[in-house]
Design a protein around this motif. Sequence first.
Motif, mmCIF file in Angstrom:
data_model
loop_
_atom_site.group_PDB
_atom_site.id
_atom_site.type_symbol
_atom_site.label_atom_id
_atom_site.label_comp_id
_atom_site.label_asym_id
_atom_site.label_seq_id
_atom_site.Cartn_x
_atom_site.Cartn_y
_atom_site.Cartn_z
ATOM 1 N N GLN A 64 0.678 -1.168 -0.030
ATOM 2 C CA GLN A 64 0.072 0.028 -0.033
ATOM 3 C C GLN A 64 0.948 1.098 0.061
ATOM 4 N N ASP A 65 0.769 1.897 -1.035
ATOM 5 C CA ASP A 65 1.851 2.961 -1.284
ATOM 6 C C ASP A 65 3.283 2.498 -1.241
ATOM 7 N N ASN A 66 3.991 2.988 -0.128
ATOM 8 C CA ASN A 66 5.448 2.687 -0.023
ATOM 9 C C ASN A 66 5.744 1.742 0.938
ATOM 10 N N LEU A 67 4.310 1.185 1.655
ATOM 11 C CA LEU A 67 4.470 0.227 2.744
ATOM 12 C C LEU A 67 4.212 -1.082 2.207
ATOM 13 N N VAL A 68 5.106 -2.029 2.777
ATOM 14 C CA VAL A 68 4.870 -3.496 2.724
ATOM 15 C C VAL A 68 4.717 -4.452 3.856
ATOM 16 N N ALA A 69 3.359 -5.038 3.826
ATOM 17 C CA ALA A 69 3.271 -5.835 5.025
ATOM 18 C C ALA A 69 3.585 -7.340 4.878
ATOM 19 N N VAL A 70 4.487 -7.882 5.563
ATOM 20 C CA VAL A 70 4.861 -9.306 5.318
ATOM 21 C C VAL A 70 4.241 -10.070 6.630
ATOM 22 N N THR A 71 3.375 -11.031 6.465
ATOM 23 C CA THR A 71 2.659 -11.772 7.422
ATOM 24 C C THR A 71 3.326 -13.115 7.391
ATOM 25 N N MET A 72 3.642 -13.853 8.475
ATOM 26 C CA MET A 72 4.383 -14.901 8.457
ATOM 27 C C MET A 72 4.081 -15.840 9.713
ATOM 28 N N GLU A 73 4.697 -17.000 9.831
ATOM 29 C CA GLU A 73 4.481 -17.831 10.907
ATOM 30 C C GLU A 73 5.930 -18.654 11.312
ATOM 31 N N LEU A 106 3.089 -13.332 13.047
ATOM 32 C CA LEU A 106 3.774 -12.253 13.111
ATOM 33 C C LEU A 106 3.665 -11.351 11.782
ATOM 34 N N THR A 107 3.275 -10.126 11.768
ATOM 35 C CA THR A 107 3.070 -9.131 10.664
ATOM 36 C C THR A 107 4.221 -8.035 10.869
ATOM 37 N N MET A 108 5.221 -7.834 9.685
ATOM 38 C CA MET A 108 6.072 -6.851 10.094
ATOM 39 C C MET A 108 5.770 -5.734 8.586
ATOM 40 N N ASN A 151 13.177 3.107 4.171
ATOM 41 C CA ASN A 151 14.180 1.968 4.490
ATOM 42 C C ASN A 151 14.103 1.845 5.965
ATOM 43 N N ASP A 152 12.847 1.536 6.338
ATOM 44 C CA ASP A 152 12.664 1.268 7.831
ATOM 45 C C ASP A 152 11.422 0.449 8.149
ATOM 46 N N LEU A 153 11.702 -0.367 9.294
ATOM 47 C CA LEU A 153 10.612 -1.298 9.810
ATOM 48 C C LEU A 153 9.565 -0.212 10.558
ATOM 49 N N VAL A 154 8.450 -0.284 10.324
ATOM 50 C CA VAL A 154 7.475 0.840 10.888
ATOM 51 C C VAL A 154 6.322 0.276 11.733
ATOM 52 N N GLN A 155 6.292 -1.013 11.758
ATOM 53 C CA GLN A 155 5.288 -1.513 12.655
ATOM 54 C C GLN A 155 5.562 -3.082 12.865
ATOM 55 N N TRP A 156 5.019 -3.675 13.950
ATOM 56 C CA TRP A 156 5.148 -4.950 14.177
ATOM 57 C C TRP A 156 3.926 -5.514 14.794
ATOM 58 N N ILE A 157 3.333 -6.553 14.358
ATOM 59 C CA ILE A 157 2.037 -7.122 14.768
ATOM 60 C C ILE A 157 1.934 -8.168 15.301
ATOM 61 N N ILE A 158 1.590 -8.519 16.509
ATOM 62 C CA ILE A 158 1.452 -9.923 16.961
ATOM 63 C C ILE A 158 -0.007 -10.387 16.947
ATOM 64 N N ASP A 201 -2.044 -13.472 18.381
ATOM 65 C CA ASP A 201 -1.850 -14.595 19.095
ATOM 66 C C ASP A 201 -2.768 -15.732 18.478
ATOM 67 N N GLY A 202 -2.699 -17.050 19.434
ATOM 68 C CA GLY A 202 -3.543 -18.007 19.145
ATOM 69 C C GLY A 202 -5.011 -17.969 19.110
ATOM 70 N N LYS A 203 -5.439 -16.861 19.802
ATOM 71 C CA LYS A 203 -6.899 -16.739 19.887
ATOM 72 C C LYS A 203 -7.372 -15.630 19.211
ATOM 73 N N GLY A 204 -6.463 -15.137 18.312
ATOM 74 C CA GLY A 204 -6.773 -14.056 17.305
ATOM 75 C C GLY A 204 -6.655 -12.624 18.122
ATOM 76 N N GLN A 205 -6.113 -12.389 19.044
ATOM 77 C CA GLN A 205 -5.812 -11.127 19.554
ATOM 78 C C GLN A 205 -4.629 -10.357 18.907
ATOM 79 N N ARG A 206 -4.828 -9.280 18.714
ATOM 80 C CA ARG A 206 -4.051 -8.419 18.246
ATOM 81 C C ARG A 206 -3.150 -7.289 19.027
ATOM 82 N N THR A 207 -1.744 -7.286 18.993
ATOM 83 C CA THR A 207 -1.151 -6.385 19.839
ATOM 84 C C THR A 207 0.080 -5.679 18.799
ATOM 85 N N THR A 208 -0.156 -4.370 18.848
ATOM 86 C CA THR A 208 0.779 -3.608 18.141
ATOM 87 C C THR A 208 1.796 -2.654 18.802
ATOM 88 N N VAL A 209 2.862 -2.271 18.372
ATOM 89 C CA VAL A 209 3.780 -1.291 19.184
ATOM 90 C C VAL A 209 4.343 -0.250 18.092
#
Length: 220
Positions: free
Chosen positions: A145-154, A164-166, A173-180, A182-190
């Motif tokens: 999306q625009d200049n952002l790329v989201a890579v979702t992985m296990e 985990l999504t980065m 040229n920077d990592l701008v978000q980290w999304i966890i 969990d196994g119950k579908g709960q999302r945490t971002t920093v």
Amino acid sequence: MTKKSARLAFFMGLCLLVPAMSVVPGNPGVAQAAAQLSEDDNAAVTLLNTYLNEIVNMKGEFTQTSPRGQIANGVFYISKPGKMRFEYAPPSPLLVVSDGRWVTVKNTKRKKDDQYPLSATPLKLVLAGQVNLFEQAIILKVESQDNLVAVTMEEKDQLVAGQLTMVFDREANDLVQWIILDGKGQRTTVQLSNVDKEVQPDPKLFVVKRSKERKTGSDR
């Protein structure tokens, strides 16, 4: 989910990084099939992988949003390989420190600690001296999306259910978000801000005095 795995899932969210793209997750807790990556997708994952391998030291401020919308702030330090420190600002009593082998989640109010092998957490994908996402993870989705790329992985070993999504900013040229997720579908971002990659953190920052000798999991 057991109490122990719930604590570990919560800990997994105590990590890196900035404003979310709209990322639609898969079904966490169930092993997903690897995505069929296009040439552009492979290039995006390679760019992210190169960035992770170039990180050596880092300091900055973070804002964490929990699955319930609770917000916590603080300061973080990274020194690769293996070392990390997240200092939470009051009223949060949390301190999270990786010494390169063990990750300690310290509750200063309750004088209680939990400890996990670094090798059993998603942090190993960020803190390792050398990262190979193509070999160490199952790439589930690559979105742009625009200049952002989201890579979702296990993680391939699936020691902890979840994804985990980065999110990487190609222009900055920077990592701008980290999304966890969990196994119950709960999302945490920093979210990160005021990042300094030239800092030389004091090695003492990655040593923590434990309240109790308590380890969770096995040292692999």
